[in-house]
Design a protein around this motif. Structure first.
Motif, short mmCIF file in Angstrom:
data_model
loop_
_atom_site.label_atom_id
_atom_site.label_comp_id
_atom_site.label_asym_id
_atom_site.label_seq_id
_atom_site.Cartn_x
_atom_site.Cartn_y
_atom_site.Cartn_z
N ARG A 114 0.85 -1.21 0.00
CA ARG A 114 0.00 0.00 0.00
C ARG A 114 0.88 1.25 0.00
O ARG A 114 0.66 2.18 -0.77
CB ARG A 114 -0.90 -0.04 1.24
N GLN A 115 1.90 1.25 0.87
CA GLN A 115 2.76 2.45 0.94
C GLN A 115 3.54 2.66 -0.35
O GLN A 115 3.69 3.77 -0.82
CB GLN A 115 3.75 2.32 2.09
N ARG A 116 4.06 1.58 -0.90
CA ARG A 116 4.89 1.71 -2.10
C ARG A 116 4.06 2.33 -3.24
O ARG A 116 4.53 3.20 -3.97
CB ARG A 116 5.43 0.33 -2.49
N LYS A 117 2.78 1.86 -3.35
CA LYS A 117 1.92 2.41 -4.42
C LYS A 117 1.69 3.89 -4.21
O LYS A 117 1.54 4.65 -5.15
CB LYS A 117 0.57 1.67 -4.42
N ASP A 241 3.80 22.26 -3.93
CA ASP A 241 4.95 21.93 -4.76
C ASP A 241 6.11 21.23 -4.06
O ASP A 241 7.21 21.27 -4.55
CB ASP A 241 5.44 23.20 -5.45
N ASP A 242 5.92 20.64 -2.91
CA ASP A 242 7.05 19.90 -2.35
C ASP A 242 6.65 18.45 -2.07
O ASP A 242 5.47 18.09 -2.09
CB ASP A 242 7.60 20.59 -1.10
N LEU A 243 7.66 17.63 -1.78
CA LEU A 243 7.38 16.21 -1.64
C LEU A 243 6.51 15.90 -0.41
O LEU A 243 5.73 14.97 -0.43
CB LEU A 243 8.70 15.42 -1.55
N ILE A 244 6.62 16.73 0.65
CA ILE A 244 5.78 16.47 1.84
C ILE A 244 4.31 16.62 1.49
O ILE A 244 3.48 15.80 1.87
CB ILE A 244 6.13 17.43 2.99
N SER A 245 4.00 17.66 0.75
CA SER A 245 2.59 17.86 0.39
C SER A 245 2.12 16.69 -0.47
O SER A 245 0.99 16.21 -0.31
CB SER A 245 2.42 19.17 -0.39
N LEU A 246 3.00 16.24 -1.37
CA LEU A 246 2.61 15.10 -2.20
C LEU A 246 2.43 13.84 -1.34
O LEU A 246 1.54 13.05 -1.56
CB LEU A 246 3.68 14.84 -3.28
N LEU A 247 3.28 13.71 -0.31
CA LEU A 247 3.20 12.55 0.58
C LEU A 247 1.88 12.57 1.36
O LEU A 247 1.22 11.54 1.51
CB LEU A 247 4.40 12.57 1.54
N ILE A 248 1.52 13.75 1.84
CA ILE A 248 0.27 13.86 2.60
C ILE A 248 -0.93 13.54 1.70
O ILE A 248 -1.87 12.87 2.10
CB ILE A 248 0.13 15.28 3.22
N ALA A 249 -0.82 14.00 0.45
CA ALA A 249 -1.95 13.79 -0.47
C ALA A 249 -1.91 12.40 -1.11
O ALA A 249 -2.88 11.99 -1.76
CB ALA A 249 -1.90 14.85 -1.57
N ALA A 250 -0.80 11.66 -0.92
CA ALA A 250 -0.62 10.38 -1.64
C ALA A 250 -1.73 9.39 -1.29
O ALA A 250 -2.11 9.25 -0.13
CB ALA A 250 0.73 9.78 -1.27
N LYS A 251 -2.24 8.74 -2.31
CA LYS A 251 -3.31 7.76 -2.09
C LYS A 251 -2.97 6.50 -2.88
O LYS A 251 -2.43 6.58 -3.98
CB LYS A 251 -4.64 8.29 -2.64
N ASP A 252 -3.34 5.35 -2.34
CA ASP A 252 -3.25 4.12 -3.12
C ASP A 252 -4.19 4.28 -4.32
O ASP A 252 -5.39 4.52 -4.15
CB ASP A 252 -3.72 2.96 -2.22
N PRO A 253 -3.66 4.18 -5.56
CA PRO A 253 -4.49 4.45 -6.73
C PRO A 253 -5.73 3.56 -6.79
O PRO A 253 -6.76 3.96 -7.33
CB PRO A 253 -3.56 4.16 -7.91
N LYS A 254 -5.68 2.34 -6.22
CA LYS A 254 -6.84 1.44 -6.31
C LYS A 254 -7.88 1.73 -5.24
O LYS A 254 -9.06 1.88 -5.50
CB LYS A 254 -6.37 -0.01 -6.16
#
Ligand code: HEM
Length: 463
Positions: A114-117, A241-254
């Motif tokens: 899940r995390q890797r995705k 625009d930074d990786l932390i924001s992307l990490l917080i927003a990251a979702k398992d695509p499925k």
């Protein structure tokens, strides 16, 4: 010519090719105590002719077996083809667990999938292009600070540079963050709590805590507090625009499921730990090799000047710098920053015709694999052109695995490669790297592969 740092004496072979420092293999005639002691002091020096000449060596290990793998077929079996039957070992959990127990580096099974995705898309090409200008900014301010009069330690200077790059890419410019304190805490965690010690090799039950010095424990607490504060700040003031924001927003695509706050924190810490020291070591060893080999320095200068002129390297320039890239590849062949991976088997299988039982452990030694005569021509010589002569040396399943292989291959590899190439190209074009006479640092494994005692140098501006 002899040297004071390393246990080897030859620096050039019969044809005048440069042989940089390497671990002298055991002769195979040492007794058990000498072998064990050598391995505990510096694991990459603890291998003898069997490990260099055979793809697998198995030894008894507290009622189970320990298998040392030094060939691509065996590595691919454990890391890729049969990856479901293996997890990282208790050694990894002991060293990394206190800092990043719930992060990608440490988790297993469904939680890892899940995390890797969720995390892998952060490091895709689209984001790399956005991050390249940040690397340029950090390089620019690094160059402004370099003082040719002062000798610096390349290892410390590169750790500073790669930390700043990561901080900028991950964090942007959050309000109230004391980056120097964060840097200090991360360096302390890496060099104290995150360093392999002889007692780590004893198979303690998982519930036995790993004692760390008060300095390391305090640094770890500071790092966790800083990561929590950053996440809280981002929750209040989201930016894009930074990786932390992307990490917080990251979702398992499925499933659409995101990371828990603890997982987010442990991944931030994991990126800092896994991402800055490894890239810094690549640059340190690369600058050492270039500083020791004038012809290589000149070839890099000519290549970079012809492609970029006096400008900073842009993302689009990278594919036009094949020789500079080959120097980085050759550096990671000779000095893989993560020189040994480990795994534990959980389901019976067979590798190289040998029966493997649940509970057996593996040392996957890419340091030895990158230097065996079976797989490489003149493995001890510094020869970046080998990667230009034969591009298959880098193909999937080849004997070159600085980033690992299979599903757990380094998630930050594209970022690290971009950063190392941009930094090496700029620094070598603009500076003469002056090393002290006879500088020949011994490679020492402390989880990562460091030059023992650092690499003293002067960076003298030439452009
Ligand atoms: C030259 C620089 C680097 C080298 C040589 C390197 C090497 C590696 C290796 C060998 C692995 C696999 C470990 C295993 O299978 O046991 C790994 C995993 C990992 N690396 Fe890197 N790394 C580098 C840079 C980075 C950077 C810049 C980041 C992040 C910013 C990063 C984050 C990670 C993470 C999170 C994992 C765990 C991936 C997973 O288990 O799914 N690394 N790295």
């Amino acid at each position: 010519m002899t040297n004071s740092h390393s246990n080897i004496s030859a620096r050039y072979d019969g044809q005048g090719r440069f042989i940089p420092p390497h671990a002298k293999p055991l002769t195979g005639r040492e007794g058990f105590i000498k072998r064990t002691w050598t391995f505990l002091r510096n694991p990459i020096e603890g291998f003898g002719p069997m490990a260099y000449n055979q793809p697998i060596v198995s030894v008894p290990n507290f009622g189970k077996k320990l298998h040392v793998i030094t060939d691509p077929e065996g590595m691919m079996a454990v890391l890729a083809k049969e990856a479901d039957k293996f997890t990282k070992t208790a050694i990894d959990a002991r060293i990394l667990g206190p800092a990043t127990k719930e992060g990608l580096l440490s988790v297993h099974g469904e939680q890892w999938k899940r995390q890797r995705k969720s995390v892998a898309p952060l490091f895709r090409k689209r984001h790399m292009e956005d991050l390249a200008p940040l690397i340029t900014q950090v390089l620019q301010s690094f160059c402004e600070k370099v003082d040719a009069e002062r000798e610096l330690d390349l290892n410390a200077a590169m750790a500073e540079l790669t930390f700043d790059v990561l901080a900028k890419a991950l964090l942007g410019n959050p309000k109230g963050l004391d980056k120097d304190r964060l840097k200090f805490a991360t360096r302390n965690v890496v060099t104290s709590a995150g360093t392999l010690r002889p007692d780590d090799l004893i198979p303690w039950p998982r519930w036995v805590p790993r004692p760390i010095l008060p300095k390391g424990a305090a640094a770890l607490r500071r790092l966790k507090r800083a990561a929590d504060a950053l996440l809280a700040e981002r929750a209040k003031h989201p930016v894009e625009d930074d990786l932390i924001s992307l990490l917080i927003a990251a979702k398992d695509p499925k499933t659409g499921e995101g990371l828990s706050p603890r997982e987010q924190r442990d991944n931030i810490i994991g990126f800092f730990i896994a991402g800055h020291e490894t890239t810094a070591l690549t640059l340190t060893w690369a600058l050492y090799l270039v500083g020791s080999h004038q012809e290589t320095a000149e070839r890099i200068r000519r290549e970079v000047l012809s492609v970029c002129g006096k400008d900073f390297v842009r993302y689009g320039d990278m594919s036009s710098l094949p020789f500079t890239q080959a120097v980085i590849d050759e550096t990671m062949r000779l000095y893989p920053p993560a020189p040994m991976l480990n795994r534990e088997c959980h389901e019976e299988t067979e590798i190289h015709g040998r029966k493997i039982e649940a509970g057996d452990t593996f040392l996957l030694c890419n340091y030895v694999m990158h230097r065996t005569e079976r797989l490489w021509e003149n493995p001890l010589t510094f020869d970046p052109d080998r990667f230009l002569r034969d591009p298959t040396l880098k193909s999937k399943g080849s004997a070159f695995m600085p980033f690992g292989a299979g599903p757990r291959i380094c998630v930050g590899a594209a970022f690290a490669t971009m950063e190392a190439l941009m930094a090496l190209a700029t620094l070598v074009r603009d500076y003469e790297i002056e090393l002290p006479e006879g500088c020949y640092p011994r490679p020492l494994m402390t989880v990562t592969l460091r030059p023992e005692g650092g690499v003293p140098a002067r960076l003298i501006r030439i452009r």
